[in-house]
Design a protein around this motif. Structure first.
Motif, PDB file in Angstrom:
ATOM      1  N   TYR A  89      38.249  46.078  31.926  1.00 36.93           N
ATOM      2  CA  TYR A  89      38.491  47.519  32.029  1.00 36.93           C
ATOM      3  C   TYR A  89      37.718  48.178  33.169  1.00 36.93           C
ATOM      4  CZ  TYR A  89      41.124  48.011  27.654  1.00 36.93           C
ATOM      5  OH  TYR A  89      42.086  47.951  26.672  1.00 36.93           O
ATOM      6  N   LEU A  91      37.458  47.028  36.295  1.00 34.01           N
ATOM      7  CA  LEU A  91      37.889  46.548  37.606  1.00 34.01           C
ATOM      8  C   LEU A  91      38.808  47.514  38.342  1.00 34.01           C
ATOM      9  CD1 LEU A  91      38.485  42.781  36.784  1.00 34.01           C
ATOM     10  CD2 LEU A  91      36.729  43.741  38.267  1.00 34.01           C
ATOM     11  N   GLY A  92      39.139  48.618  37.681  1.00 34.37           N
ATOM     12  CA  GLY A  92      39.956  49.608  38.365  1.00 34.37           C
ATOM     13  C   GLY A  92      41.439  49.539  38.066  1.00 34.37           C
ATOM     14  N   TYR A  93      41.866  48.567  37.263  1.00 30.73           N
ATOM     15  CA  TYR A  93      43.290  48.525  36.892  1.00 30.73           C
ATOM     16  C   TYR A  93      43.563  49.669  35.922  1.00 30.73           C
ATOM     17  CZ  TYR A  93      43.389  43.795  38.836  1.00 30.73           C
ATOM     18  OH  TYR A  93      43.299  42.703  39.674  1.00 30.73           O
ATOM     19  N   ARG A  95      44.867  51.617  32.717  1.00 33.11           N
ATOM     20  CA  ARG A  95      44.862  51.162  31.327  1.00 33.11           C
ATOM     21  C   ARG A  95      46.263  50.759  30.857  1.00 33.11           C
ATOM     22  NH1 ARG A  95      40.288  52.924  28.000  1.00 33.11           N
ATOM     23  NH2 ARG A  95      38.503  52.872  29.406  1.00 33.11           N
TER      24      ARG A  95
END
Lengths: 279, 309
Positions: A89, A91-93, A95
């Motif tokens: 969560y 890592l910047g991806y 949600r």
């Protein structure tokens, strides 16, 4: 998105529990296969089982519901249990992409379990079933069914697949909400039944209150019966439609309802994921 | 070019009615090793989680690499928060391979980082059989995947033996020097941070008490001369008259005199020639720890907890 999918599918296919579940599905199915092929099969018997009946037997015996709730809970709760959720969560991806990748991988596992049943069922059917003409006209798919008449096979196969996807979406939403494997399994198994029971009690109370109004009581009863026909635990039943008075369109409605369940519970699961705080 | 790798503006976090972070504004320049010090429960981990978007702040903003935090800027950050998240049923290499899919990094990088953290010999061993220290090292290796520009490490030496602590310090200093990676490290072990950090952020009860460079800290942690003598009142008067020392203090049997070590012999001479016997004279330097303790009140000092009123 592709990276997330690759990550989740790698995680999925390296899980021993996936193959254990597939094995558990296969064992009773193969047993039924054996029984149909040896004990019950008689080439000269004109009343031998149809493909539909064989698939029904296989799906009933496979206990897919239990296996899917167990695996989905384990898979869905693993990242929280292991603490890997913090890395993923942070890592910047977005949600919703994280949710979609996990949901897709988990749904694939459920689909694989269904595929085991379907493949063995179809092979068994091709070898031992009485062949029957499949009417693919609109009357054949949506028309009224006479007593013991069977639905279109393709519609049935799709309907059962969508039931699997519908219950999977519900179980995955529970796993995302609870994030504890044991509690998710228990809630997944019992929650649909509890919902039915609560609705049943409410219907009973309202019928008692409306005792003088027979039309209202009848409508309440019909509503409850319709709910039971399409609510999660009952839609797993493969005997719906074999009794007089059912229509083939019920199978199509069941497909549509379960698409709705996938969207509803999938949407709720995504909302839970997006709002979640990792404490 | 961005001057700051990380800035926060008024970060506040409440859990229920409890204020866990209160208006924290910090500034971490690119290339710094920022030591985030505070006692247990001060809010260090909460601040880090907010920066990494694991928690939503009640109010406040986070700026990464010169602009408000986005998914793109977070992809330039590596982290290790609390205990490392690992798939214990898989080997170290499998864990690294999985995370390299989403963090970045090649098979060559995986072997390089495993070697860097001292796990090259146990790459195929299941992580479930690792000791706490080995898991911590693997967590650091995973944080390094994808060549992040900022590394956020929450208690990175937790569970490590002294050799392990030294290895982690060496890794941090090597990567900071060779690749210019900025480090934001939290710890309650000031002794460890002291050896590597060049900037300190002191937090207590959710509030950032101070941000101070090691050079400024050095300046503030001055020398003092400690004397055990008789007639303390007379001695204090003489010190005031002869050396202009206004803030010397009596502490039990001792006088604590803030003064340069070079005047210690003069102090001795003045007291003795005035008829005051000097039984003991030592030169002390206030440690970073004492200074930061005075800013905080409570600090975990290595193996024990020092509690101050």
């Amino acid at each position: 998105m592709l990276k997330l999918l690759k990550f989740e599918y790698r995680r999925l296919f390296r899980r021993i529990s996936l193959y254990v579940c597939l094995g558990i599905v296969a064992v009773p199915v193969l047993y039924v296969f054996y029984l149909i092929g040896t004990v019950y099969f008689d080439e000269n018997d004109v009343s031998r089982m149809s493909m539909f009946q064989i698939l029904q037997q296989m799906i009933s015996i496979a206990n897919l519901n239990t296996l899917i709730v167990v695996f989905t809970s384990i898979f869905g709760c693993e990242d929280k249990a292991r603490g890997t959720v913090k890395t993923i969560y942070s890592l910047g991806y977005s949600r919703y992409k994280i949710f979609f990748a996990k949901f897709a991988a988990s749904a694939t596992a459920a689909a694989m379990m269904y595929a085991v049943v379907l493949i063995f069922g179809l092979i068994c059917g091709l070898l031992f079933a009485e062949t029957s003409y499949q009417d693919v006209s609109s009357e054949g798919i949506l028309g009224r069914m006479e007593y013991a008449e069977e639905p279109n096979l393709v519609v049935y196969i799709i309907q059962q697949f969508m039931i699997i996807m519908g219950v999977h979406a519900f179980y995955y939403m529970i796993a995302e909400l609870i994030q504890k494997t044991g509690v998710s399994i228990v809630l997944g198994i019992f929650a649909p039944g509890i919902v039915s029971s609560i609705y049943g009690v409410i219907t009973f109370i309202m019928c008692n209150i409306s005792e003088g109004n027979s039309e209202l009581v009848e409508k309440l009863g019909e509503a409850y019966s319709t709910f039971l026909m399409y609510w999660l635990p009952t839609t797993m039943s493969s005997v719906v439609g074999l009794f007089g008075g059912m229509v083939k369109i019920d199978y199509v409605i069941s497909i549509i309802v379960n698409i709705g369940y996938v969207m509803l519970f999938g949407g709720l699961g995504m909302l839970i994921t997006c709002k979640k705080q990792i404490k | 070019m961005e001057e700051f790798a990380l800035r926060t503006f008024g970060l506040t976090k409440k859990f229920g009615g409890k204020m866990v972070l209160n208006n924290v504004s910090m500034n971490i320049r690119k290339g710094d090793i920022y030591g985030f010090i505070g006692p247990n429960g001060a809010g260090k981990t909460t601040a880090m989680k907010i920066i990494l978007d694991l928690l939503k702040p009640t109010s406040g903003e986070v700026e990464l690499f010169g602009s408000m935090r986005t998914s793109g800027s977070l992809s330039r950050v590596g982290s290790l928060i609390e205990s490392p998240g690992l798939y214990t049923g898989c080997s170290a290499i499998e864990n690294m391979k999985r995370f390299s899919i989403i963090c970045g990094g090649t098979d060559k990088d995986i072997l390089f980082y495993l070697r860097m953290v001292g796990l090259e010999g146990v790459g195929n061993k299941k992580v479930g059989a690792f000791s706490l220290g080995m898991k911590q090292r693997l967590g650091i290796a995973i944080a390094l995947l994808g060549d992040p520009e900022l590394l956020i490490l929450d208690e990175p030496v937790n569970g490590l033996d002294p050799m392990g602590m030294r290895d982690v310090r060496d890794i941090i200093q090597f990567i900071n020097k060779e690749r210019g990676v900025t480090f934001f490290i939290s710890s309650h072990l000031l002794g460890e941070l002291e050896k590597i950090a060049n900037v300190y952020g002191v937090i207590n009860c959710g509030m950032l008490m101070e941000e101070i460079t090691s050079a400024e800290l050095d300046r503030r942690c001055g020398f003092s001369v400690r004397v055990r003598c008789e007639q303390q009142d007379k001695a204090l008067q003489l010190l005031k008259e002869n050396f202009g020392v206004e803030n010397a203090q009596a502490e039990g049997e001792f006088l604590n005199i803030p003064a340069d070590p070079a005047v210690s012999s003069k102090i001795n001479e003045v007291l003795v020639t005035s008829g005051i016997p000097v039984h003991e004279l030592t030169i002390n330097k206030m440690s970073y720890e004492d200074y930061l303790l005075s800013r905080m009140g409570t600090l975990n000092v290595g193996n024990g907890v020092g509690q101050y009123a």
